[in-house]
Design a protein around this motif. Structure first.
Motif, PDB file in Angstrom:
ATOM      1  N   ALA B  35     -52.388  -8.167 -26.276  1.00 47.43           N
ATOM      2  CA  ALA B  35     -51.114  -7.444 -26.363  1.00 47.43           C
ATOM      3  C   ALA B  35     -50.142  -8.319 -27.136  1.00 47.43           C
ATOM      4  CB  ALA B  35     -50.599  -7.116 -24.969  1.00 47.43           C
ATOM      5  N   TRP B  36     -48.911  -7.838 -27.286  1.00 48.30           N
ATOM      6  CA  TRP B  36     -47.937  -8.549 -28.128  1.00 48.30           C
ATOM      7  C   TRP B  36     -46.671  -8.838 -27.347  1.00 48.30           C
ATOM      8  CZ3 TRP B  36     -49.149 -10.055 -33.115  1.00 48.30           C
ATOM      9  CH2 TRP B  36     -50.372  -9.570 -33.600  1.00 48.30           C
ATOM     10  N   MET B  37     -46.089  -9.982 -27.592  1.00 46.68           N
ATOM     11  CA  MET B  37     -44.846 -10.371 -26.926  1.00 46.68           C
ATOM     12  C   MET B  37     -43.816 -10.802 -27.960  1.00 46.68           C
ATOM     13  SD  MET B  37     -45.914 -12.737 -23.693  1.00 46.68           S
ATOM     14  CE  MET B  37     -46.917 -12.129 -22.348  1.00 46.68           C
ATOM     15  N   ASP B  38     -42.554 -10.448 -27.696  1.00 49.74           N
ATOM     16  CA  ASP B  38     -41.462 -11.123 -28.378  1.00 49.74           C
ATOM     17  C   ASP B  38     -40.867 -12.152 -27.409  1.00 49.74           C
ATOM     18  OD1 ASP B  38     -40.016  -9.626 -26.599  1.00 49.74           O
ATOM     19  OD2 ASP B  38     -38.898  -8.492 -28.100  1.00 49.74           O
ATOM     20  N   ASP B  39     -39.810 -12.819 -27.797  1.00 47.77           N
ATOM     21  CA  ASP B  39     -39.239 -13.851 -26.924  1.00 47.77           C
ATOM     22  C   ASP B  39     -38.853 -13.292 -25.559  1.00 47.77           C
ATOM     23  OD1 ASP B  39     -39.309 -15.082 -29.487  1.00 47.77           O
ATOM     24  OD2 ASP B  39     -37.662 -16.417 -28.920  1.00 47.77           O
ATOM     25  N   GLU B  40     -38.258 -12.111 -25.560  1.00 46.38           N
ATOM     26  CA  GLU B  40     -37.781 -11.521 -24.307  1.00 46.38           C
ATOM     27  C   GLU B  40     -38.963 -11.156 -23.391  1.00 46.38           C
ATOM     28  OE1 GLU B  40     -34.881 -11.245 -22.941  1.00 46.38           O
ATOM     29  OE2 GLU B  40     -35.423  -9.902 -21.294  1.00 46.38           O
ATOM     30  N   ALA B  41     -40.032 -10.628 -23.964  1.00 49.17           N
ATOM     31  CA  ALA B  41     -41.209 -10.291 -23.151  1.00 49.17           C
ATOM     32  C   ALA B  41     -41.812 -11.554 -22.531  1.00 49.17           C
ATOM     33  CB  ALA B  41     -42.244  -9.556 -24.001  1.00 49.17           C
ATOM     34  N   LEU B  42     -41.848 -12.640 -23.312  1.00 41.22           N
ATOM     35  CA  LEU B  42     -42.370 -13.890 -22.766  1.00 41.22           C
ATOM     36  C   LEU B  42     -41.445 -14.409 -21.662  1.00 41.22           C
ATOM     37  CD1 LEU B  42     -44.358 -16.229 -22.671  1.00 41.22           C
ATOM     38  CD2 LEU B  42     -43.181 -17.235 -24.656  1.00 41.22           C
ATOM     39  N   HIS B  43     -40.150 -14.322 -21.897  1.00 42.47           N
ATOM     40  CA  HIS B  43     -39.173 -14.742 -20.879  1.00 42.47           C
ATOM     41  C   HIS B  43     -39.384 -13.954 -19.582  1.00 42.47           C
ATOM     42  CE1 HIS B  43     -35.469 -15.982 -19.015  1.00 42.47           C
ATOM     43  NE2 HIS B  43     -35.048 -14.736 -18.975  1.00 42.47           N
ATOM     44  N   ARG B  44     -39.512 -12.637 -19.697  1.00 44.63           N
ATOM     45  CA  ARG B  44     -39.697 -11.812 -18.497  1.00 44.63           C
ATOM     46  C   ARG B  44     -41.019 -12.133 -17.804  1.00 44.63           C
ATOM     47  NH1 ARG B  44     -37.583  -5.681 -20.127  1.00 44.63           N
ATOM     48  NH2 ARG B  44     -35.714  -6.344 -21.234  1.00 44.63           N
ATOM     49  N   THR B  45     -42.062 -12.374 -18.610  1.00 46.89           N
ATOM     50  CA  THR B  45     -43.377 -12.711 -18.047  1.00 46.89           C
ATOM     51  C   THR B  45     -43.292 -14.007 -17.242  1.00 46.89           C
ATOM     52  OG1 THR B  45     -44.551 -11.557 -19.814  1.00 46.89           O
ATOM     53  CG2 THR B  45     -45.752 -13.305 -18.679  1.00 46.89           C
ATOM     54  N   LEU B  46     -42.585 -14.996 -17.797  1.00 45.41           N
ATOM     55  CA  LEU B  46     -42.483 -16.299 -17.128  1.00 45.41           C
ATOM     56  C   LEU B  46     -41.581 -16.247 -15.892  1.00 45.41           C
ATOM     57  CD1 LEU B  46     -42.158 -18.588 -20.290  1.00 45.41           C
ATOM     58  CD2 LEU B  46     -44.070 -18.596 -18.662  1.00 45.41           C
ATOM     59  N   THR B  47     -40.599 -15.372 -15.896  1.00 52.41           N
ATOM     60  CA  THR B  47     -39.617 -15.399 -14.805  1.00 52.41           C
ATOM     61  C   THR B  47     -39.892 -14.357 -13.724  1.00 52.41           C
ATOM     62  OG1 THR B  47     -38.137 -14.008 -16.148  1.00 52.41           O
ATOM     63  CG2 THR B  47     -37.758 -16.389 -16.191  1.00 52.41           C
ATOM     64  N   THR B  48     -40.692 -13.327 -14.036  1.00 59.24           N
ATOM     65  CA  THR B  48     -40.957 -12.288 -13.025  1.00 59.24           C
ATOM     66  C   THR B  48     -42.352 -12.391 -12.427  1.00 59.24           C
ATOM     67  OG1 THR B  48     -41.878 -10.682 -14.593  1.00 59.24           O
ATOM     68  CG2 THR B  48     -39.473 -10.667 -14.283  1.00 59.24           C
ATOM     69  N   GLY B  49     -43.274 -13.082 -13.129  1.00 59.97           N
ATOM     70  CA  GLY B  49     -44.647 -13.151 -12.642  1.00 59.97           C
ATOM     71  C   GLY B  49     -45.464 -11.904 -12.919  1.00 59.97           C
ATOM     72  N   ARG B  50     -44.876 -10.946 -13.622  1.00 62.91           N
ATOM     73  CA  ARG B  50     -45.565  -9.720 -14.037  1.00 62.91           C
ATOM     74  C   ARG B  50     -45.725  -9.751 -15.554  1.00 62.91           C
ATOM     75  NH1 ARG B  50     -44.597  -4.857 -11.207  1.00 62.91           N
ATOM     76  NH2 ARG B  50     -45.712  -3.890 -12.941  1.00 62.91           N
ATOM     77  N   ALA B  51     -46.932  -9.512 -16.040  1.00 57.93           N
ATOM     78  CA  ALA B  51     -47.172  -9.522 -17.485  1.00 57.93           C
ATOM     79  C   ALA B  51     -46.372  -8.407 -18.150  1.00 57.93           C
ATOM     80  CB  ALA B  51     -48.658  -9.344 -17.770  1.00 57.93           C
ATOM     81  N   THR B  52     -45.583  -8.789 -19.124  1.00 64.58           N
ATOM     82  CA  THR B  52     -44.660  -7.877 -19.797  1.00 64.58           C
ATOM     83  C   THR B  52     -44.832  -8.034 -21.304  1.00 64.58           C
ATOM     84  OG1 THR B  52     -43.127  -8.146 -17.956  1.00 64.58           O
ATOM     85  CG2 THR B  52     -42.240  -7.204 -19.994  1.00 64.58           C
ATOM     86  N   TYR B  53     -45.021  -6.920 -21.996  1.00 67.62           N
ATOM     87  CA  TYR B  53     -45.336  -6.938 -23.424  1.00 67.62           C
ATOM     88  C   TYR B  53     -44.311  -6.118 -24.201  1.00 67.62           C
ATOM     89  CZ  TYR B  53     -49.691  -8.314 -21.213  1.00 67.62           C
ATOM     90  OH  TYR B  53     -50.622  -8.954 -20.419  1.00 67.62           O
ATOM     91  N   TRP B  54     -44.413  -6.251 -25.526  1.00 69.86           N
ATOM     92  CA  TRP B  54     -43.697  -5.361 -26.425  1.00 69.86           C
ATOM     93  C   TRP B  54     -44.703  -4.345 -26.956  1.00 69.86           C
ATOM     94  CZ3 TRP B  54     -39.078  -3.666 -27.482  1.00 69.86           C
ATOM     95  CH2 TRP B  54     -38.858  -2.934 -28.652  1.00 69.86           C
ATOM     96  N   SER B  55     -44.469  -3.082 -26.708  1.00 68.62           N
ATOM     97  CA  SER B  55     -45.349  -2.038 -27.225  1.00 68.62           C
ATOM     98  C   SER B  55     -44.966  -1.720 -28.656  1.00 68.62           C
ATOM     99  CB  SER B  55     -45.243  -0.773 -26.370  1.00 68.62           C
ATOM    100  OG  SER B  55     -45.899   0.298 -27.044  1.00 68.62           O
ATOM    101  N   ARG B  56     -45.877  -2.032 -29.597  1.00 72.83           N
ATOM    102  CA  ARG B  56     -45.593  -1.758 -31.004  1.00 72.83           C
ATOM    103  C   ARG B  56     -45.546  -0.263 -31.277  1.00 72.83           C
ATOM    104  NH1 ARG B  56     -50.021  -5.143 -34.072  1.00 72.83           N
ATOM    105  NH2 ARG B  56     -51.251  -3.985 -32.544  1.00 72.83           N
ATOM    106  N   SER B  57     -46.381   0.521 -30.585  1.00 70.88           N
ATOM    107  CA  SER B  57     -46.415   1.961 -30.861  1.00 70.88           C
ATOM    108  C   SER B  57     -45.202   2.674 -30.258  1.00 70.88           C
ATOM    109  CB  SER B  57     -47.716   2.571 -30.336  1.00 70.88           C
ATOM    110  OG  SER B  57     -47.881   2.291 -28.959  1.00 70.88           O
ATOM    111  N   ARG B  58     -44.770   2.240 -29.076  1.00 75.00           N
ATOM    112  CA  ARG B  58     -43.644   2.925 -28.434  1.00 75.00           C
ATOM    113  C   ARG B  58     -42.317   2.218 -28.695  1.00 75.00           C
ATOM    114  NH1 ARG B  58     -47.354   2.614 -24.157  1.00 75.00           N
ATOM    115  NH2 ARG B  58     -45.960   1.206 -23.032  1.00 75.00           N
ATOM    116  N   ALA B  59     -42.392   0.991 -29.283  1.00 73.91           N
ATOM    117  CA  ALA B  59     -41.188   0.199 -29.566  1.00 73.91           C
ATOM    118  C   ALA B  59     -40.322   0.020 -28.323  1.00 73.91           C
ATOM    119  CB  ALA B  59     -40.389   0.810 -30.732  1.00 73.91           C
ATOM    120  N   GLU B  60     -40.981  -0.435 -27.247  1.00 70.71           N
ATOM    121  CA  GLU B  60     -40.239  -0.706 -26.012  1.00 70.71           C
ATOM    122  C   GLU B  60     -40.986  -1.735 -25.186  1.00 70.71           C
ATOM    123  OE1 GLU B  60     -40.032   3.119 -24.070  1.00 70.71           O
ATOM    124  OE2 GLU B  60     -42.062   2.948 -23.264  1.00 70.71           O
TER     125      GLU B  60
END
Lengths: 126, 126
Positions: B35-60
């Motif tokens: 999957a793909w991450m931007d800085d914010e997705a990586l930040h959320r992944t590190l701080t929430t413990g839930r894997a969080t990505y940037w969806s290229r197809s849905r742009a969210e």
């Protein structure tokens, strides 16, 4: 000879014509590195049994191990569900990383709740 | 709050500002998906413990499992040697793939010299 058209039609490439390839040690499951393939690199990988990539920095094909001796013998190649990622299971000779580490992910851990692989156990004398 | 600047300065992003994340089951070593991450997705992944990505197809942003229930609990996050790939070790609930397969690499094997995981053994009666 070129990549089998039945495979080529399933690939979804970046604007540069590339697909990321995740490289994994076939028996231990270690993720070794990520590299990039175009159609020709995938064709060579499938037909020679040696992992072959497209080097984005050098803009040339790169047969892993030709310079370093750290060859990757191909054991398994799969495409993901939407055809935009390759998983390559290999038998890695020596270090996968150019730094000399076994994998490219050994040195820069951002967070871990898992024990380090080579962490010393508790001192049995205490 | 944003991604720790000491991490952000080590990231090498695509022109779209993204970094590919290889997602692996922490104990079995199965590669589940990319999957793909931007800085914010990586930040959320590190701080929430839930894997969080940037969806290229849905742009969210996309918190894995919010819709499907197939949550990824983060156990380990590492950057590779040149900062352009993330390795995420997770505890995957249920199927990682939207097709219902355990991993996104189960269905489309291009080549294999490895035994299939669930292949029947030789018939013991012969």
């Amino acid at each position: 000879m070129a990549l089998d058209p039945k495979i080529a039609e399933r690939l979804k490439r970046t604007p540069d014509g590339l697909v990321p390839a995740i490289v994994q040690q076939h028996d231990t499951g270690e993720v070794l590195m990520l590299a990039w393939m175009d159609d020709e690199a995938l064709h060579r990988t499938l037909t020679t049994g040696r992992a072959t990539y497209w080097s984005r920095s050098r803009a040339e094909y790169w047969v892993k191990g030709d310079t370093s001796g750290h060859v990757q013998w191909v054991r398994h190649v799969a495409l993901d569900c939407d055809g935009d990622t390759i998983l390559l299971k290999v038998d890695q000779v020596g270090a996968a990383c150019h730094t000399g580490d076994r994998t490219c992910f050994d040195a820069d851990v951002l967070e871990s709740t898992m024990p380090a692989v080579n962490a010393p156990g508790p001192d049995p004398s205490t």
